[in-house]
Scaffold this motif. Sequence first.
Motif, PDB file in Angstrom:
ATOM      1  N   GLN A  57       0.848  -1.132   0.091  1.00 57.22           N
ATOM      2  CA  GLN A  57       0.041  -0.162   0.022  1.00 57.22           C
ATOM      3  C   GLN A  57       0.856   1.129   0.175  1.00 57.22           C
ATOM      4  N   PRO A  58       0.595   2.234  -0.625  1.00 59.75           N
ATOM      5  CA  PRO A  58       1.411   3.465  -0.781  1.00 59.75           C
ATOM      6  C   PRO A  58       1.450   4.287   0.748  1.00 59.75           C
ATOM      7  N   THR A  59       2.362   5.100   0.735  1.00 58.94           N
ATOM      8  CA  THR A  59       2.408   5.630   1.940  1.00 58.94           C
ATOM      9  C   THR A  59       1.532   7.072   1.871  1.00 58.94           C
ATOM     10  N   ARG A  60       1.430   7.382   0.607  1.00 61.39           N
ATOM     11  CA  ARG A  60       0.771   8.613   0.490  1.00 61.39           C
ATOM     12  C   ARG A  60       0.371   8.394  -1.354  1.00 61.39           C
ATOM     13  N   GLY A  61      -0.860   9.137  -1.723  1.00 63.66           N
ATOM     14  CA  GLY A  61      -1.031   9.166  -2.933  1.00 63.66           C
ATOM     15  C   GLY A  61      -2.231   8.191  -3.415  1.00 63.66           C
ATOM     16  N   GLN A  62      -2.564   8.248  -4.599  1.00 62.14           N
ATOM     17  CA  GLN A  62      -3.871   7.308  -5.002  1.00 62.14           C
ATOM     18  C   GLN A  62      -3.601   6.459  -6.059  1.00 62.14           C
ATOM     19  N   ILE A  63      -4.414   5.585  -6.170  1.00 61.09           N
ATOM     20  CA  ILE A  63      -4.487   4.635  -7.418  1.00 61.09           C
ATOM     21  C   ILE A  63      -5.991   5.124  -8.056  1.00 61.09           C
ATOM     22  N   VAL A  64      -6.195   5.480  -9.358  1.00 60.73           N
ATOM     23  CA  VAL A  64      -7.295   5.846  -9.659  1.00 60.73           C
ATOM     24  C   VAL A  64      -7.742   4.812 -10.933  1.00 60.73           C
TER      25      VAL A  64
END
Length: 230
Positions: A49-56
């Motif tokens: 899982q990313p520490t920050r940011g998004q998958i769209v």
Amino acid sequence: MRSIEKNYGNIVALAGVSFDVRPGECHCLLGDNGAGKSTFIKTMSGVVQPTRGQIVVEGRPMSFQSPRDAMNAGIATVYQDLAMIPLMSVARNFFMGREPTTGWGPFKRFDVERANSVTMAEMKKMGINLREADQAVGTLSGGERQTVAIARAVHFGAKVLILDEPTSALGVRQTANVLSTIDRVRKQGVGVVFITHNVRHAMAVGDRFTVLNRGKTLGTSQRGEITPDQ
Ligand code: ADP
Ligand code: ADP
């Protein structure tokens, strides 16, 4: 990917990466060892899982907790080890873990005939004529195995296909075959993310090219903007 950051403790593996792929496009991600390519793949495919940011995906922010979540969103990853069992037939490998989607269920008899005919047909579309559908995967060349893995992902509904160095262990002819497989699935509307450190392989099929270096993208070029010698 929107501004994806991934830290392992105090190691920054991805430092704010934005990256997108469209239907029918091959977007190449180029980078040397340590650039963050594995972390990029793991983040996109729900392994970490990313520490920050998004998958769209198609405008919707996703939160992948597992590879299963990413697969359900239509994101399939073909890893270098291909997740195949060499002694098992191409058809068995093709349908591995997918029995429920065929309605056969884990305790029902695997429909060998049906699996074989689907597999033979899918491989033929990719330009591979199997001698027999129960041919063991281990008898195929490395390039053919890549193609089996790609065909399998597309058959089961991949909208985005992430390919982890699919050509790095192959000779010239097998590389050409895999590149034409990539071209085929792209033309079927699949968005391909082609991870490679080989500029020439990327140039052969890519529509866009992004360079990853020390966890950051150094910019994106369109096809035609760069030549292999740059
Ligand atoms: P690449 O695949 O391009 O070689 P990686 O994503 O494997 O790059 O690694 C990017 C950076 O993150 C490197 O500095 C690597 O050592 C570090 N890294 C990757 N995975 C881990 C991990 N599980 N724990 C700690 N550091 C990691
Ligand atoms: P590749 O060439 O396939 O990118 P790497 O050697 O970069 O392979 O990494 C192999 C695996 O080890 C990857 O899953 C990566 O995330 C992990 N890894 C890389 N660096 C570290 C590290 N410093 N600590 C823990 N795991 C790491």
